[in-house]
Motif scaffolding. Structure first.
Motif, mmCIF file in Angstrom:
data_model
loop_
_atom_site.group_PDB
_atom_site.id
_atom_site.type_symbol
_atom_site.label_atom_id
_atom_site.label_comp_id
_atom_site.label_asym_id
_atom_site.label_seq_id
_atom_site.Cartn_x
_atom_site.Cartn_y
_atom_site.Cartn_z
ATOM 1 N N TRP A 100 3.734 -16.165 18.993
ATOM 2 C CA TRP A 100 2.673 -15.176 19.094
ATOM 3 C C TRP A 100 2.461 -14.631 17.690
ATOM 4 O O TRP A 100 3.419 -14.237 17.014
ATOM 5 N N LEU A 101 1.216 -14.585 17.242
ATOM 6 C CA LEU A 101 0.930 -14.258 15.846
ATOM 7 C C LEU A 101 0.055 -13.011 15.734
ATOM 8 O O LEU A 101 -0.983 -12.901 16.382
ATOM 9 N N ILE A 102 0.506 -12.079 14.894
ATOM 10 C CA ILE A 102 -0.261 -10.855 14.611
ATOM 11 C C ILE A 102 -0.543 -10.830 13.115
ATOM 12 O O ILE A 102 0.387 -10.914 12.304
ATOM 13 N N SER A 103 -1.803 -10.749 12.750
ATOM 14 C CA SER A 103 -2.194 -10.736 11.335
ATOM 15 C C SER A 103 -2.627 -9.332 10.928
ATOM 16 O O SER A 103 -3.303 -8.639 11.684
ATOM 17 N N LEU A 104 -2.227 -8.934 9.719
ATOM 18 C CA LEU A 104 -2.578 -7.622 9.186
ATOM 19 C C LEU A 104 -3.359 -7.805 7.893
ATOM 20 O O LEU A 104 -2.879 -8.440 6.952
ATOM 21 N N ASP A 105 -4.550 -7.252 7.848
ATOM 22 C CA ASP A 105 -5.427 -7.348 6.685
ATOM 23 C C ASP A 105 -4.872 -6.469 5.562
ATOM 24 O O ASP A 105 -4.633 -5.273 5.762
ATOM 25 N N ARG A 106 -4.694 -7.040 4.388
ATOM 26 C CA ARG A 106 -4.171 -6.251 3.273
ATOM 27 C C ARG A 106 -5.160 -5.196 2.806
ATOM 28 O O ARG A 106 -4.793 -4.272 2.070
ATOM 29 N N GLY A 107 -6.419 -5.297 3.231
ATOM 30 C CA GLY A 107 -7.401 -4.282 2.880
ATOM 31 C C GLY A 107 -7.323 -3.057 3.770
ATOM 32 O O GLY A 107 -7.960 -2.032 3.499
ATOM 33 N N ASP A 108 -6.534 -3.135 4.822
ATOM 34 C CA ASP A 108 -6.362 -2.018 5.745
ATOM 35 C C ASP A 108 -5.605 -0.890 5.045
ATOM 36 O O ASP A 108 -4.497 -1.081 4.539
ATOM 37 N N LYS A 109 -6.197 0.309 5.003
ATOM 38 C CA LYS A 109 -5.571 1.443 4.313
ATOM 39 C C LYS A 109 -4.237 1.832 4.949
ATOM 40 O O LYS A 109 -3.378 2.410 4.287
ATOM 41 N N GLN A 110 -4.068 1.521 6.230
ATOM 42 C CA GLN A 110 -2.829 1.854 6.924
ATOM 43 C C GLN A 110 -1.891 0.652 7.029
ATOM 44 O O GLN A 110 -0.916 0.679 7.763
ATOM 45 N N ARG A 111 -2.186 -0.394 6.232
ATOM 46 C CA ARG A 111 -1.435 -1.638 6.340
ATOM 47 C C ARG A 111 0.064 -1.440 6.181
ATOM 48 O O ARG A 111 0.858 -1.931 6.985
ATOM 49 N N ARG A 112 0.497 -0.713 5.131
ATOM 50 C CA ARG A 112 1.928 -0.549 4.876
ATOM 51 C C ARG A 112 2.627 0.124 6.060
ATOM 52 O O ARG A 112 3.674 -0.327 6.520
ATOM 53 N N GLU A 113 2.013 1.188 6.555
ATOM 54 C CA GLU A 113 2.613 1.916 7.676
ATOM 55 C C GLU A 113 2.640 1.062 8.931
ATOM 56 O O GLU A 113 3.664 0.980 9.625
ATOM 57 N N ARG A 114 1.535 0.398 9.222
ATOM 58 C CA ARG A 114 1.463 -0.415 10.444
ATOM 59 C C ARG A 114 2.412 -1.598 10.368
ATOM 60 O O ARG A 114 3.031 -1.974 11.352
ATOM 61 N N LEU A 115 2.525 -2.198 9.185
ATOM 62 C CA LEU A 115 3.416 -3.343 9.022
ATOM 63 C C LEU A 115 4.850 -2.949 9.353
ATOM 64 O O LEU A 115 5.539 -3.641 10.111
ATOM 65 N N ASP A 116 5.318 -1.851 8.806
ATOM 66 C CA ASP A 116 6.703 -1.431 9.029
ATOM 67 C C ASP A 116 6.948 -1.008 10.473
ATOM 68 O O ASP A 116 7.993 -1.321 11.046
ATOM 69 N N VAL A 117 5.981 -0.313 11.056
ATOM 70 C CA VAL A 117 6.125 0.107 12.460
ATOM 71 C C VAL A 117 6.131 -1.103 13.379
ATOM 72 O O VAL A 117 6.980 -1.217 14.273
ATOM 73 N N TYR A 118 5.208 -2.034 13.171
ATOM 74 C CA TYR A 118 5.141 -3.236 14.003
ATOM 75 C C TYR A 118 6.432 -4.050 13.891
ATOM 76 O O TYR A 118 6.985 -4.499 14.888
ATOM 77 N N TRP A 119 6.894 -4.264 12.650
ATOM 78 C CA TRP A 119 8.072 -5.096 12.448
ATOM 79 C C TRP A 119 9.308 -4.463 13.095
ATOM 80 O O TRP A 119 10.084 -5.138 13.764
ATOM 81 N N LEU A 120 9.466 -3.145 12.933
ATOM 82 C CA LEU A 120 10.606 -2.469 13.563
ATOM 83 C C LEU A 120 10.508 -2.546 15.077
ATOM 84 O O LEU A 120 11.496 -2.840 15.765
ATOM 85 N N ASP A 121 9.316 -2.305 15.620
ATOM 86 C CA ASP A 121 9.143 -2.351 17.083
ATOM 87 C C ASP A 121 9.431 -3.751 17.629
ATOM 88 O O ASP A 121 10.009 -3.889 18.715
ATOM 89 N N VAL A 122 9.016 -4.780 16.894
ATOM 90 C CA VAL A 122 9.279 -6.156 17.331
ATOM 91 C C VAL A 122 10.788 -6.422 17.361
ATOM 92 O O VAL A 122 11.314 -6.984 18.331
ATOM 93 N N MET A 123 11.492 -6.008 16.320
ATOM 94 C CA MET A 123 12.941 -6.210 16.285
ATOM 95 C C MET A 123 13.637 -5.452 17.413
ATOM 96 O O MET A 123 14.545 -5.983 18.072
ATOM 97 N N LEU A 124 13.215 -4.218 17.660
ATOM 98 C CA LEU A 124 13.830 -3.423 18.725
ATOM 99 C C LEU A 124 13.548 -4.026 20.100
ATOM 100 O O LEU A 124 14.414 -4.004 20.985
#
Length: 213
Positions: A107-131
């Motif tokens: 299952w693939l989730i892509s995050l646009d680097r132009g997204d102003k909230q990219r850094r925050e969303r990336l870390d939240v998504y990655w942590l939630d996936v691991m948990l």
């Protein structure tokens, strides 16, 4: 086994011997995970082979081990371009060629680097996936989960959950639905599942989705 709420078991970052001695015995007992999970780090060094660039960092067997590791390493958003983190069940390598991945997909989730909230969303998504994975948050369908990868790239970042059998449609779809629910992805946004076999023989830049939710 019921899902383990690992988010509510986060341990203090600093704990002296004196503080440890004052804790009741039940708080010193580690909470074992149903599966052991290995964290890998990939960095693209052109002088080495792809497999040599995959470095096994640590295997965690308890909730406390996980949080100690997570609080020590860099967050995904602070990694440099061209690097990956992978968290896979112990004994499974984060590569298509591993026999437990070969017949599966992601299952693939892509995050646009132009997204102003990219850094925050990336870390939240990655942590939630691991948990989700270490807490067995996919229920019975979690048996087919092999691991997850976060790719940090110039064009955009990606997070993927890998499963071991792309033909188990019901389980795969349940995983995708649960993933979308926990990450609070807008119902109007579709995410896709790509079989590794399709990705390896793709004719264009993007493999066709086997399933979508």
């Amino acid at each position: 086994m019921a899902a383990l709420d690992v988010q509510k078991m986060e341990m203090p970052e600093e704990m002296t011997e004196e503080k440890l001695a004052s804790l009741p015995p039940e708080l010193l007992i580690k909470h074992p995970l149903q599966n052991s999970w290995t964290l890998w780090y990939y960095e693209n060094d052109k002088s080495r082979s792809w497999e040599q660039n995959q470095v096994e960092i640590i295997t965690v067997t308890s909730v406390e081990d996980f949080w100690s590791t997570y609080n020590y390493i860099e967050t995904a958003s602070n990694l440099k371009h061209g690097t990956d983190y992978s968290l896979f069940k112990q004994g499974i390598k984060p590569m298509w060629e591993d026999q437990r991945n070969r017949s599966g997909g992601r299952w693939l989730i892509s995050l646009d680097r132009g997204d102003k909230q990219r850094r925050e969303r990336l870390d939240v998504y990655w942590l939630d996936v691991m948990l989700l994975m270490i807490g067995e948050g996919f229920g019975d369908a979690g048996e087919t989960v092999c691991g997850a990868v976060v790719n940090i790239r110039n064009k955009g970042d990606k997070i993927a959950i890998w499963t071991g059998d792309a033909k188990k449609a019901e389980e795969v779809i349940r995983i995708g639905q649960r993933l979308k629910e926990v990450l609070n992805i807008n119902p109007k946004i579709t995410i896709g599942y790509q079989a590794h076999s399709d990705t390896m023989v793709k004719s264009g830049s993007i493999a066709k989705n086997r399933y979508t939710v």
